[in-house]
Design an enzyme around this catalytic site. Structure first.
Site, PDB file in Angstrom:
ATOM      1  N   TYR A 137     110.832  42.584  53.372  1.00 50.50           N
ATOM      2  CA  TYR A 137     110.275  42.626  54.327  1.00 50.50           C
ATOM      3  C   TYR A 137     109.062  41.284  54.546  1.00 50.50           C
ATOM      4  O   TYR A 137     108.825  40.773  55.879  1.00 50.50           O
ATOM      5  CB  TYR A 137     109.787  44.024  54.989  1.00 50.50           C
ATOM      6  N   LYS A 189     115.618  50.339  40.916  1.00 49.89           N
ATOM      7  CA  LYS A 189     116.565  49.956  40.718  1.00 49.89           C
ATOM      8  C   LYS A 189     116.107  49.331  39.921  1.00 49.89           C
ATOM      9  O   LYS A 189     116.656  47.371  39.563  1.00 49.89           O
ATOM     10  CB  LYS A 189     117.543  49.275  42.081  1.00 49.89           C
ATOM     11  N   ASP A 222     120.256  54.603  44.007  1.00 49.77           N
ATOM     12  CA  ASP A 222     121.853  55.827  44.432  1.00 49.77           C
ATOM     13  C   ASP A 222     121.665  56.678  43.911  1.00 49.77           C
ATOM     14  O   ASP A 222     122.514  57.805  44.455  1.00 49.77           O
ATOM     15  CB  ASP A 222     122.968  54.156  44.234  1.00 49.77           C
ATOM     16  N   ASP A 246     112.625  52.550  53.325  1.00 46.02           N
ATOM     17  CA  ASP A 246     113.307  52.756  54.765  1.00 46.02           C
ATOM     18  C   ASP A 246     114.648  53.731  55.124  1.00 46.02           C
ATOM     19  O   ASP A 246     114.169  54.225  55.695  1.00 46.02           O
ATOM     20  CB  ASP A 246     113.629  51.131  54.998  1.00 46.02           C
ATOM     21  N   ASP A 250     115.484  57.786  56.271  1.00 47.95           N
ATOM     22  CA  ASP A 250     116.537  58.395  57.134  1.00 47.95           C
ATOM     23  C   ASP A 250     117.591  59.244  57.369  1.00 47.95           C
ATOM     24  O   ASP A 250     117.667  60.500  57.959  1.00 47.95           O
ATOM     25  CB  ASP A 250     117.209  56.844  57.872  1.00 47.95           C
TER      26      ASP A 250
HETATM   27 MG    MG Z   1     113.979  52.968  59.483  1.00 50.17          MG
END
Ligand code: MG
Ligand code: NAI
Length: 356
Positions: A137, A189, A222, A246, A250
């Site tokens: 980001y 990861k 994962d 992020d 969700d």
């Molecule tokens: Mg989002």
């Protein structure tokens, strides 16, 4: 009586619809607060940008930075190329005010819908601590030979010792104070991103020595995604980088009642007095597909307002809002087996106020 300046950015799409309900609830509890909230509204978002070609005028940014907290709906609109509003409004605030923690509870309340079979509120109550200022980001990188078949696009993954450490330390603190299972899970990861994520692993182990009462484990992202679905009950507090946080939240939202219920706080826990040190917002975006139809669930925005009250030290009012949300959810407000509302956005806000 303390005065808190709250900058309100309702934003685009369903943003204004859900923020209206959040404000309704805040007005309802205002008489019982120990402090006074002073709201200023800022007209940022697609309409403003299309009119002026400037998403965030510097003078407006200064005012936001001078407030005590920002209450945001969502920004983003199909009429504006993707990334402009998100980067120039939301990411600018997160980065320039150095709001390095994004706190995202994934808590399934009774009466809310989870698509997970055989899982209920006793199984889904964890919190994700997402690093909020680094990772891909940060916007470092560039494109080369753009538009040709030889195009190269590079977006750098930034992980600094300072950035990782302050985030990990906050997560340990939070997990200790939360006093739930006292288990902190690092999601990374490290098996593939051996440079960046082994930094996370080392810092996680080092900082952990200061928290002997917090049990720890580390899992690959994962596998974490799989376990959100398979056995969410193993989680208490999770800490992860910006992009994994992020994506995972969700998924965390959809198993804990849907995006319409997921709220978040962007914080700079090390800031002393003065200057905006927090932004509160629903996890969801502007949802152009349902905007203007009264279909948006405002509970995420209402719960974000509750997080803001906690931040201002208004624990009792925050607790009452949470109780009123819980009572509202017991009223059968969703379509069967779904997180789609049966009643309108404003009716949901009215029910929460009723229980207050
Ligand atoms: Mg989002
Ligand atoms: P979204 O979160 O806006 O919508 C995803 C899906 O969830 C849609 O089907 C939507 O109808 C549903 N949904 C979202 N919030 C809901 C609510 N309160 N009640 C009921 N259903 C809800 O994500 P999407 O579609 O990827 O992005 C739309 C725009 O929002 C884009 O421009 C995106 O960049 C922006 N965005 C902005 C954010 C912010 O301002 N913090 C965060 C995420 C996306």
């Amino acid at each position: 009586m303390k005065n808190f300046k709250v900058a309100v950015i309702a934003g685009d799409g369903i943003g204004p619809e859900v923020i209206r309900e959040g404000r309704k609830v805040l007005s309802k509890v205002a008489p019982q607060l120990q402090s006074k909230l002073q709201f200023s509204e800022y007209d940022l978002g697609a309409a403003q940008y299309l009119k002026t070609k400037e998403a965030m005028p510097e003078s407006v940014f200064k005012e936001l930075a001078g407030s005590d907290a920002i209450y945001l709906g969502a920004v983003g609109d199909p009429k504006v190329p993707p990334g402009i509003l998100e980067r120039e409004i939301l990411l600018k605030i997160r980065f320039e005010l150095d709001l390095y923690i994004n706190l995202r509870p994934c808590i399934l309340y009774e009466g809310a819908f989870t698509p997970l079979k055989n899982k209920g509120p006793q199984d889904i109550h964890f919190v994700v601590v997402r690093e909020n200022t680094e990772s891909v980001y940060a916007g470092l990188g560039g494109v080369f030979r753009k538009g040709t078949s030889e195009e190269v696009a590079i977006q750098e993954d930034i992980n600094t010792r300072k950035g990782v450490e302050r985030c990990v330390r906050f997560a340990y603190d939070y997990c200790q104070k939360r006093n739930h299972k006292k288990v902190l899970t690092l999601v990374d990861k490290a098996n593939v991103l051996t440079h960046a994520h082994q930094l996370w692993r080392r810092v996680f182990a080092e900082v952990g020595r200061d928290y002997p009462d917090v049990r720890t484990n580390a899992t690959y992202v994962d596998a974490a995604g799989m376990d959100f679905v398979r056995k969410p009950e193993i989680f208490d507090t999770l800490v992860t980088n910006n992009i994994f946080g992020d994506i995972l939240t969700d998924l965390g939202a959809i198993i804990s009642g849907g995006l319409g219920l997921a709220s978040s706080a962007n914080l700079n826990p090390s800031r002393k007095e003065g200057g905006a040190s927090a932004l509160f917002e629903p996890v969801h975006g502007s949802a152009p597909d349902i905007a203007g139809k009264g279909l948006a669930n405002p509970l995420a925005a209402i719960l974000a307002a509750k997080m803001m009250l906690e931040f201002f030290g208004e624990k009792s009012a925050a607790g009452r809002i949470e109780k009123a949300v819980r009572a509202t959810l017991l009223e059968n407000i969703f379509q069967p087996e779904s997180s789609d509302l049966k009643i309108s956005t404003s009716a949901v806000g009215d029910r929460v106020c009723h229980f207050l």
